[in-house]
Write a protein that holds these residues in place. Structure first.
Motif, PDB file in Angstrom:
ATOM      1  N   THR A  16       0.831  -1.208   0.000  1.00 53.37           N
ATOM      2  CA  THR A  16       0.000   0.000   0.000  1.00 53.37           C
ATOM      3  C   THR A  16       0.861   1.252   0.000  1.00 53.37           C
ATOM      4  O   THR A  16       0.554   2.225  -0.698  1.00 53.37           O
ATOM      5  CB  THR A  16      -0.955  -0.018   1.211  1.00 53.37           C
ATOM      6  N   GLN A  47      -7.132   0.075  -1.320  1.00 50.55           N
ATOM      7  CA  GLN A  47      -7.312  -1.221  -0.667  1.00 50.55           C
ATOM      8  C   GLN A  47      -8.741  -1.425  -0.168  1.00 50.55           C
ATOM      9  O   GLN A  47      -9.238  -2.536  -0.148  1.00 50.55           O
ATOM     10  CB  GLN A  47      -6.310  -1.353   0.479  1.00 50.55           C
ATOM     11  N   ASP A  96      -5.127  -1.644  -5.532  1.00 50.50           N
ATOM     12  CA  ASP A  96      -4.506  -2.153  -4.314  1.00 50.50           C
ATOM     13  C   ASP A  96      -5.383  -3.252  -3.724  1.00 50.50           C
ATOM     14  O   ASP A  96      -6.483  -2.989  -3.251  1.00 50.50           O
ATOM     15  CB  ASP A  96      -4.315  -1.005  -3.312  1.00 50.50           C
ATOM     16  N   GLU A  97      -4.897  -4.469  -3.773  1.00 46.86           N
ATOM     17  CA  GLU A  97      -5.619  -5.648  -3.276  1.00 46.86           C
ATOM     18  C   GLU A  97      -7.097  -5.649  -3.708  1.00 46.86           C
ATOM     19  O   GLU A  97      -7.993  -5.600  -2.883  1.00 46.86           O
ATOM     20  CB  GLU A  97      -5.517  -5.722  -1.744  1.00 46.86           C
ATOM     21  N   ASN A 105      -4.882  -0.701   8.774  1.00 43.92           N
ATOM     22  CA  ASN A 105      -3.757  -1.167   7.970  1.00 43.92           C
ATOM     23  C   ASN A 105      -3.693  -0.471   6.623  1.00 43.92           C
ATOM     24  O   ASN A 105      -3.240  -1.020   5.654  1.00 43.92           O
ATOM     25  CB  ASN A 105      -3.847  -2.673   7.768  1.00 43.92           C
TER      26      ASN A 105
HETATM   27 MG   LIG Z   1      -2.033  -2.812   2.010  1.00 46.59          MG
END
Ligand SMILES: [Mg+2]
Ligand SMILES: Nc1ncnc2c1ncn2[C@@H]1O[C@H](COP(=O)(O)OP(=O)(O)O)[C@@H](O)[C@H]1O
Lengths: 267, 328
Positions: free
Chosen positions: B44, B84, B160-161, B327
């Motif tokens: 990230t 994310q 992102d993810e 996170n």
């Molecule tokens: Mg991340």
């Protein structure tokens, strides 16, 4: 690249988006409307009879200027919590990754939040009329009084925007906001006449912009006699000018500070 | 030709933590680069640097030939980001969300509306277009977020993810959407904790850990790096773990992987079935009881394991685990 026009356009998009929330969550309005009503009723019935003013004027009438001033400051909490929420939900990150004006997210927010204060002033005015408050001066002056309250509240919402970007989560917004709003309103003439303060406290109260705002509102509503003013401080003798100076100063200081904080916000 | 996405020597510290520690990345135009790493690897942070959200302490980054650090405004014009966690306004409808983003990219209202309708169609959200996005499922919200990143058909897309927290079905759907994007020639950087995802979607995989590149190449390259088949066994009693690992190691002569507290042991088996047989005999002599024993081809998981010394499976599993906010 970020011309003023682009900034305005982007701000309008953001403001429009913020107002949609009011449409989708109408229960928000209940809070916006209920707390002003509560303030007016509590202050006029609990304190209304308890405090005698020396000059024989009605304390209830005296109070309204103060209640108006305090309530519009509380309106700033919407600004802080709105931004803190956007931050938490990752929207600020998304906005920051777009080729849009940096200031627009904040200008749009403070602008749309003016609508809350307009509503609450209307509701407070009506509630005030119900409990016996009257505008004693001209209608024009009274409108100027409302306008001054709104303008100062707008400037104040820039402090709140800054707070909203600083706090780690929306849950902290209320507590942080009270830390700013409470001293400002209670160290002022909003609820207690100037005469009851003495020494250093008296000076603080006289130069507190909230005192000037309250005094200005009272004068414009015809709820106090300027010639009976028990102060020689410039801020109290020229409350409108002094309030406007603070209004400008708050925007000049807190707009850039907030934009800077927005740019480095990490979400 | 210079790469469309590139970063050199990125360093970013948070207090005493090194989120990025000299990271290099590159993706050629029209290719997909997967940034693969476990939780906390720095994915990230890398994304945030490339998308102008964070200034690195050191290093440089370019998107489509534009220096991200010195010309962030310009870089943002060429960029679509899906972070994310889906960042859509929950009070706005799907349609309103996309129109808003379109207008903030500088489209006129009518253009933004047309494009929004087109994307909702493409992402199978037309039926939900008029519903506030807080009523969307996780998968729908994720698709809306992806759609928002595509409003202006940016030459560079950063995801992102994109499938973390999605149920398996939404995950497959999202892969489908990403494959379509790839086909349209976008240069894409995607981060993932899932080896399978990188394997499925990427032309090139950059494995990172602790903010550093630990391996790079195609999925095939990476598999080739550790070569050969693997012995994998599952113990009946986890207490035998150390004994079993030692025994297998003495047979294969290679490094053995066993997660403390788990009951599985894996090791490269240079001689294939022969190693397996010997290991089995040895384990039997030691009275180690097994639930399962087998030989299998290496997976990206093994690549990760041999490169970092710990398994990527430490990462959360891909079921509907709710993402946490701390996170990001
Ligand atoms: Mg991340
Ligand atoms: N804003 C931040 N403040 C402090 N530490 C951070 C911050 N962002 C990331 N980190 C730390 O940097 C490391 C990398 O984080 P991150 O880039 O989010 O990893 P990933 O996305 O691969 O899970 C982690 O150790 C994380 O705790």
């Amino acid at each position: 690249m970020n011309t003023p026009i682009r900034t305005l356009k982007d701000s309008a998009v953001i403001a429009e988006r913020n107002l949609v929330k009011v449409k989708r969550v109408p229960v928000l309005l209940v809070y916006v409307l209920l707390s002003p009503i509560m303030f007016v009723l509590l202050f006029s019935f609990v304190f209304g009879g308890a405090i005698e003013l020396g000059d024989g004027s009605s304390y209830r009438e005296f109070l309204m200027g103060g209640v108006f001033a305090m309530t519009v400051l509380f309106g700033g909490i919407f600004t802080a919590s709105g931004l803190a929420e956007d931050m938490q939900k990752g929207l600020i990150d998304r906005f920051r990754s777009l080729p849009m004006s940096h200031a627009a997210v904040l200008i749009g927010r403070t602008a749309s939040d003016v609508s809350y204060n307009i509503l609450s002033l209307i509701v407070m005015g009506l509630t005030g009329l119900l409990v016996g408050w009257r505008v004693q001066g001209s209608l024009l002056d009274a409108l100027a009084g409302f306008a001054l309250l709104l303008v100062f509240a707008y400037a104040f919402s820039w402090i709140m925007a800054y707070i909203g970007l600083l706090v780690p989560s929306p849950e902290v917004v209320n507590n942080s906001s009270y830390l700013v709003i409470m001293p400002l309103t209670f160290l002022s003439n909003a609820f207690v006449p100037l005469e009851s303060f003495s020494g250093l406290l008296r000076h603080i109260v006289e130069w507190n912009p909230v005192s000037a705002l309250t005094q200005a509102a009272r004068e414009l509503f015809g709820n106090t006699d300027p010639s009976a003013l028990a102060s020689t401080a410039w801020s109290m003798e020229h409350p409108v000018a002094y309030t406007l100076i603070w209004t400008a100063a708050l925007v000049v200081v807190f707009l850039p500070l907030s934009v800077r904080q927005y740019r480095r916000a990490t979400g | 030709m210079t790469a469309t996405i590139q970063a050199h020597g990125l360093v970013k510290t948070y207090g005493r933590a090194w989120a990025l520690d000299g990271l290099d990345l590159s993706a050629e135009q029209g290719t997909v680069l997967a940034l693969l790493g476990p939780n906390g690897a720095g994915k990230t942070t890398a994304v945030r640097v490339l998308t102008t959200l964070v200034k690195p302490d050191e290093g440089s980054a370019e998107l489509a030939g534009i220096d991200v650090l010195t010309r962030p405004e310009q870089a943002r014009r060429n960029l679509g980001l899906s972070g994310q966690y889906a960042a859509v306004d929950e009070y706005l409808t799907g349609f309103e969300n996309l129109v808003m983003i379109g207008r903030l990219y500088g489209l006129r209202r009518a253009q933004a509306r047309d494009r929004a309708a087109e994307l909702l169609e493409q992402f199978s959200l037309t039926d939900a277009a008029g519903k506030p996005s807080k009523d969307y499922s996780g998968g729908m919200r994720r698709r809306l977020d992806l759609a928002a990143a595509l409003i202006v058909r940016p030459p560079v897309l950063v995801l992102d993810e994109p499938t973390t927290g999605l149920d398996p079905r939404s995950r497959i759907e999202t892969w489908g959407v990403i494959r379509d994007l790839i086909a349209s020639g976008t240069t894409l950087l995607l981060t993932t904790q899932y080896l399978e995802e990188a394997d499925q979607l990427a032309d090139k995989i950059t494995v990172i850990d602790h903010g550093r590149v630990i391996a790079e190449g195609s999925a095939t390259d990476l598999k080739a790096r550790i070569g050969g088949e693997r012995i994998e066994l599952t113990l009946a009693d986890p207490a035998d773990l150390r004994l079993a690992a030692r025994t297998v190691g003495s047979v294969t002569g290679t490094e053995v992987y066993s997660e403390a507290g788990s009951s599985t042991v894996t090791a490269p088996a240079p001689h294939g079935a022969e190693s397996l047989m010997t290991a089995l005999r040895e384990l039997d002599t030691q009275n180690v009881r097994l639930l399962d024993l087998g030989l299998r081809r290496p997976t990206l998981d093994d690549v990760f394991l041999s490169l970092t010394g710990h398994s990527a499976e430490q990462a959360p599993t891909n079921d509907d685990s709710t993402p946490t906010k701390d996170n990001r």
